[in-house]
Design an enzyme around this catalytic site. Structure first.
Site, PDB file in Angstrom:
ATOM      1  N   GLY A 157       0.797  -1.222   0.000  1.00  0.00           N
ATOM      2  CA  GLY A 157       0.000   0.000   0.000  1.00  0.00           C
ATOM      3  C   GLY A 157       0.830   1.272   0.000  1.00  0.00           C
ATOM      4  N   TYR A 158       0.170   2.387   0.305  1.00  0.00           N
ATOM      5  CA  TYR A 158       0.753   3.727   0.175  1.00  0.00           C
ATOM      6  C   TYR A 158       1.305   3.845  -1.242  1.00  0.00           C
ATOM      7  CZ  TYR A 158       2.010   8.189   2.139  1.00  0.00           C
ATOM      8  OH  TYR A 158       2.058   9.536   2.414  1.00  0.00           O
ATOM      9  N   LEU A 159       0.394   3.682  -2.182  1.00  0.00           N
ATOM     10  CA  LEU A 159       0.756   3.422  -3.579  1.00  0.00           C
ATOM     11  C   LEU A 159       1.326   4.637  -4.279  1.00  0.00           C
ATOM     12  CD1 LEU A 159      -2.388   1.312  -4.498  1.00  0.00           C
ATOM     13  CD2 LEU A 159      -0.139   0.501  -3.729  1.00  0.00           C
ATOM     14  N   GLY A 173       8.224  -5.679  -8.947  1.00  0.00           N
ATOM     15  CA  GLY A 173       9.087  -4.609  -9.434  1.00  0.00           C
ATOM     16  C   GLY A 173      10.561  -4.976  -9.351  1.00  0.00           C
ATOM     17  N   GLU A 221       3.371   5.639  -8.391  1.00  0.00           N
ATOM     18  CA  GLU A 221       3.351   5.284  -9.814  1.00  0.00           C
ATOM     19  C   GLU A 221       4.114   3.976 -10.098  1.00  0.00           C
ATOM     20  OE1 GLU A 221       1.201   7.012 -11.614  1.00  0.00           O
ATOM     21  OE2 GLU A 221       1.694   5.681 -13.297  1.00  0.00           O
ATOM     22  N   GLY A 222       5.082   3.620  -9.251  1.00  0.00           N
ATOM     23  CA  GLY A 222       5.771   2.335  -9.413  1.00  0.00           C
ATOM     24  C   GLY A 222       4.792   1.178  -9.281  1.00  0.00           C
ATOM     25  N   HIS A 223       4.002   1.188  -8.197  1.00  0.00           N
ATOM     26  CA  HIS A 223       2.987   0.149  -8.028  1.00  0.00           C
ATOM     27  C   HIS A 223       2.004   0.152  -9.206  1.00  0.00           C
ATOM     28  CE1 HIS A 223       3.857   1.172  -3.629  1.00  0.00           C
ATOM     29  NE2 HIS A 223       4.110  -0.117  -3.658  1.00  0.00           N
ATOM     30  N   VAL A 277      10.288   2.500 -11.605  1.00  0.00           N
ATOM     31  CA  VAL A 277       9.752   3.825 -11.946  1.00  0.00           C
ATOM     32  C   VAL A 277      10.416   4.851 -11.037  1.00  0.00           C
ATOM     33  CG1 VAL A 277       7.671   5.245 -12.060  1.00  0.00           C
ATOM     34  CG2 VAL A 277       7.583   2.839 -12.738  1.00  0.00           C
TER      35      VAL A 277
END
Ligand code: AMP
Length: 292
Positions: free
Chosen positions: A31-33, A147, A35-37, A176
């Site tokens: 969580g605490y998303l 990732g 742009e990578g997620h 990212v």
């Protein structure tokens, strides 16, 4: 998009999707998303018709004194971002749903956890494998996306899937970055503005390493020395490790040839940040390649 909190709800929704002939994709997160997620969600949606994201800050992968309690959380914002990105199902369990009792069966990892983050965070990768294996059994995805930012984690998970015959394809997404090169991370939230500016030294040191190798340097020790000097010249940061390893067993290399990963962990104020660069070096030819 639906948000569910129990294992039985996940199983029910995923079975229904499967009955409709949909391929199931899965992106595990804490969580605490950022742009990578979300880039992993995009990859997931390209490969599967039904996309599941989990949000679970997994206590078993944090060591004593690490940041489990203060790990940043913002479920409402996460939910909005995932909905905008076209996710089908969010699994956001409470700790008691995932660990109703103390797990008595644990993973032990040979070789792949002997270097990099492994010896500095003992218990971390066994905890990651425990939760990922449980999540794979709960969601039963056809494809799962991770990732490259967490390069060692990615290779250890891929190996678990092979060794234990999980029927899931592992896909890796590129790291990212912020416009100034800092790898996106939920832990960047710990940084003050001053620390945030200093944190770019991880990426800058990787670029310096790449430039040296492009210039013909083939000694791992020299490249690491140059990175070390650059980082130690930055106030308020201290190096946990800088290593250059092969991609098979993640063992430190001396000569830079073939496929290698340059990986580092650095404390910037309260945040322990990691980053890496994977290179293929053939004669004079040096290029950045994906880890998988
Ligand atoms: P986390 O929420 O930190 O456990 O990360 C969940 C997934 O997102 C993992 O597969 C990470 O490798 C991936 N991830 C984290 N940061 C990035 C990034 N900057 N770029 C791409 N993937 C990332």
């Amino acid at each position: 998009m639906e948000v569910v909190r129990t294992i039985s709800d996940v199983r029910q929704r995923v079975s229904a999707a499967r009955r409709e002939g949909k391929r199931v994709g899965f992106v595990p997160t804490m969580g605490y998303l950022h742009e990578g997620h979300l880039s992993l969600v995009d990859l997931c949606r390209e490969r599967a018709e039904y996309c599941v994201v989990s949000i679970f800050v997994n206590p078993t992968q944090f060591g004593p004194g690490e940041d489990y309690e203060r790990y940043p959380r913002d479920p409402e914002r996460d939910r909005r971002l995932l909905e905008e990105r076209g996710v089908d199902l969010v699994f956001a369990p409470e700790v008691g749903e995932m660990y109703p009792e103390e797990p008595l069966v644990r993973f032990r990892i040979e070789k792949l956890a002997d270097h990099l983050c492994g010896p500095r965070r003992t218990g971390h990768f066994p905890g990651v494998l425990l939760v990922v294996a449980k999540l794979f059994h709960i969601v039963q995805p056809d494809v799962a996306v991770f990732g490259q930012k967490d390069f060692q984690q990615l290779l250890i998970i891929r190996r678990m899937v092979r060794d234990l015959n999980f029927p899931v394809e592992i896909v890796a997404g590129p790291t990212v970055r912020e416009p100034d090169g800092l790898a996106m991370s939920s832990r960047n939230a710990y940084l003050s503005p001053e620390e945030r500016a200093r944190a770019t030294v991880l990426y800058r040191s990787l670029q310096r390493a790449k430039a040296l190798i492009e210039g013909g340097e083939r000694s791992a020790r020299s490249v690491i020395g140059a990175m070390r000097a650059m980082i130690e010249g930055t106030p308020g940061v201290h190096i946990d490790y800088i290593e250059i390893v092969d991609l098979e067993e993640l063992r430190p290399v001396e000569r830079l040839e073939g496929r290698v990963a340059i990986a580092l962990a650095v404390y910037v104020g309260p945040a322990r940040l990691i980053d890496n660069l994977v290179l293929e070096i053939r004669g004079d030819d040096v290029r950045e390649i994906p880890a998988l």
